[in-house]
Design a protein around this motif. Structure first.
Motif, PDB file in Angstrom:
ATOM      1  N   UNK A  25     -12.335   2.703  12.441  1.00  0.00           N
ATOM      2  CA  UNK A  25     -12.113   1.266  12.541  1.00  0.00           C
ATOM      3  C   UNK A  25     -11.936   0.935  14.019  1.00  0.00           C
ATOM      4  N   UNK A  26     -12.830   0.105  14.543  1.00  0.00           N
ATOM      5  CA  UNK A  26     -12.783  -0.290  15.942  1.00  0.00           C
ATOM      6  C   UNK A  26     -12.051  -1.611  16.066  1.00  0.00           C
ATOM      7  N   UNK A  27     -11.235  -1.735  17.105  1.00  0.00           N
ATOM      8  CA  UNK A  27     -10.473  -2.958  17.333  1.00  0.00           C
ATOM      9  C   UNK A  27     -10.865  -3.552  18.678  1.00  0.00           C
ATOM     10  N   UNK A  28     -11.094  -4.864  18.749  1.00  0.00           N
ATOM     11  CA  UNK A  28     -11.502  -5.465  20.015  1.00  0.00           C
ATOM     12  C   UNK A  28     -10.378  -5.601  21.028  1.00  0.00           C
ATOM     13  N   UNK A  29      -9.135  -5.554  20.588  1.00  0.00           N
ATOM     14  CA  UNK A  29      -8.024  -5.799  21.509  1.00  0.00           C
ATOM     15  C   UNK A  29      -7.166  -4.570  21.766  1.00  0.00           C
ATOM     16  N   UNK A  30      -7.559  -3.430  21.290  1.00  0.00           N
ATOM     17  CA  UNK A  30      -6.753  -2.234  21.511  1.00  0.00           C
ATOM     18  C   UNK A  30      -7.361  -1.053  20.796  1.00  0.00           C
ATOM     19  N   UNK A  31      -6.589   0.017  20.690  1.00  0.00           N
ATOM     20  CA  UNK A  31      -7.143   1.207  20.029  1.00  0.00           C
ATOM     21  C   UNK A  31      -7.350   0.976  18.542  1.00  0.00           C
ATOM     22  N   UNK A  32      -8.397   1.561  18.023  1.00  0.00           N
ATOM     23  CA  UNK A  32      -8.657   1.473  16.594  1.00  0.00           C
ATOM     24  C   UNK A  32      -7.949   2.612  15.869  1.00  0.00           C
ATOM     25  N   UNK A  33      -8.429   2.943  14.682  1.00  0.00           N
ATOM     26  CA  UNK A  33      -7.826   4.050  13.935  1.00  0.00           C
ATOM     27  C   UNK A  33      -8.891   4.691  13.063  1.00  0.00           C
ATOM     28  N   UNK A  34      -8.592   5.886  12.604  1.00  0.00           N
ATOM     29  CA  UNK A  34      -9.505   6.642  11.757  1.00  0.00           C
ATOM     30  C   UNK A  34      -9.016   6.626  10.316  1.00  0.00           C
ATOM     31  N   UNK A  35      -9.956   6.671   9.389  1.00  0.00           N
ATOM     32  CA  UNK A  35      -9.652   6.724   7.960  1.00  0.00           C
ATOM     33  C   UNK A  35     -10.096   8.090   7.461  1.00  0.00           C
ATOM     34  N   UNK A  36      -9.185   8.773   6.783  1.00  0.00           N
ATOM     35  CA  UNK A  36      -9.458  10.125   6.299  1.00  0.00           C
ATOM     36  C   UNK A  36      -9.427  10.158   4.777  1.00  0.00           C
ATOM     37  N   UNK A  37     -10.102  11.156   4.218  1.00  0.00           N
ATOM     38  CA  UNK A  37     -10.083  11.402   2.777  1.00  0.00           C
ATOM     39  C   UNK A  37     -10.006  12.904   2.556  1.00  0.00           C
ATOM     40  N   UNK A  38      -9.554  13.285   1.367  1.00  0.00           N
ATOM     41  CA  UNK A  38      -9.551  14.709   1.024  1.00  0.00           C
ATOM     42  C   UNK A  38     -10.993  15.116   0.714  1.00  0.00           C
ATOM     43  N   UNK A  39     -11.302  16.410   0.728  1.00  0.00           N
ATOM     44  CA  UNK A  39     -12.690  16.842   0.480  1.00  0.00           C
ATOM     45  C   UNK A  39     -13.248  16.367  -0.866  1.00  0.00           C
ATOM     46  N   UNK A  40     -12.396  16.253  -1.879  1.00  0.00           N
ATOM     47  CA  UNK A  40     -12.875  15.812  -3.202  1.00  0.00           C
ATOM     48  C   UNK A  40     -13.266  14.334  -3.194  1.00  0.00           C
ATOM     49  N   UNK A  41     -12.521  13.517  -2.451  1.00  0.00           N
ATOM     50  CA  UNK A  41     -12.796  12.079  -2.425  1.00  0.00           C
ATOM     51  C   UNK A  41     -13.817  11.693  -1.354  1.00  0.00           C
ATOM     52  N   UNK A  42     -14.024  12.552  -0.359  1.00  0.00           N
ATOM     53  CA  UNK A  42     -14.923  12.219   0.751  1.00  0.00           C
ATOM     54  C   UNK A  42     -16.356  11.999   0.287  1.00  0.00           C
ATOM     55  N   UNK A  43     -16.749  12.628  -0.802  1.00  0.00           N
ATOM     56  CA  UNK A  43     -18.128  12.465  -1.289  1.00  0.00           C
ATOM     57  C   UNK A  43     -18.376  11.051  -1.822  1.00  0.00           C
TER      58      UNK A  43
END
Length: 113
Positions: A25-43
């Motif tokens: 997730x990119x933010x125009x006014x500051x640092x963004x963040x990452x979204x993670x999932x477990x290996x089972x849900x990542x698919x």
């Protein structure tokens, strides 16, 4: 010895020691963040796309349309002088500040000098 990364899965909300990056997730006014999932849900997440690839693939010429007309006191169009479309090929360079581009000569700007 390094500690394993622990992250919460964005889908099932369980903590996992094997997080998979599924979205940035990119933010125009500051640092963004990452979204993670477990290996089972990542698919269940679509593959990531590079944001810079999206910008280059949708590059269009900029367009400005000016309509020129005259109105009477009631707001009715009395003379339609057509429209002017301006297409720009890329990023516009700022106008240089020289004597070739004098300041505005309208009454409001003249009183501010």
């Amino acid at each position: 010895m390094t500690r394993p990364a622990l992250r919460m899965c964005a889908r099932c909300e369980r903590t996992t020691g094997e997080p998979v990056l599924v979205h940035e997730v990119h933010a125009p006014t500051g640092p963004g963040f990452n979204v993670y999932a477990c290996p089972e849900c990542a698919v269940h997440y679509p593959p990531q796309t590079d944001v810079l690839d999206l910008i280059d693939s949708t590059r269009r010429r900029s367009r400005l349309t000016l309509r020129v007309y005259k109105l009477d006191a009631e707001g009715t169009v009395t003379e339609d002088r057509g429209k002017l479309e301006i297409l720009a090929g890329g990023r516009a360079e700022p106008l240089p500040r020289t004597s070739a581009y004098p300041p505005c000569a309208c009454p409001r700007c003249r009183t501010q000098r």
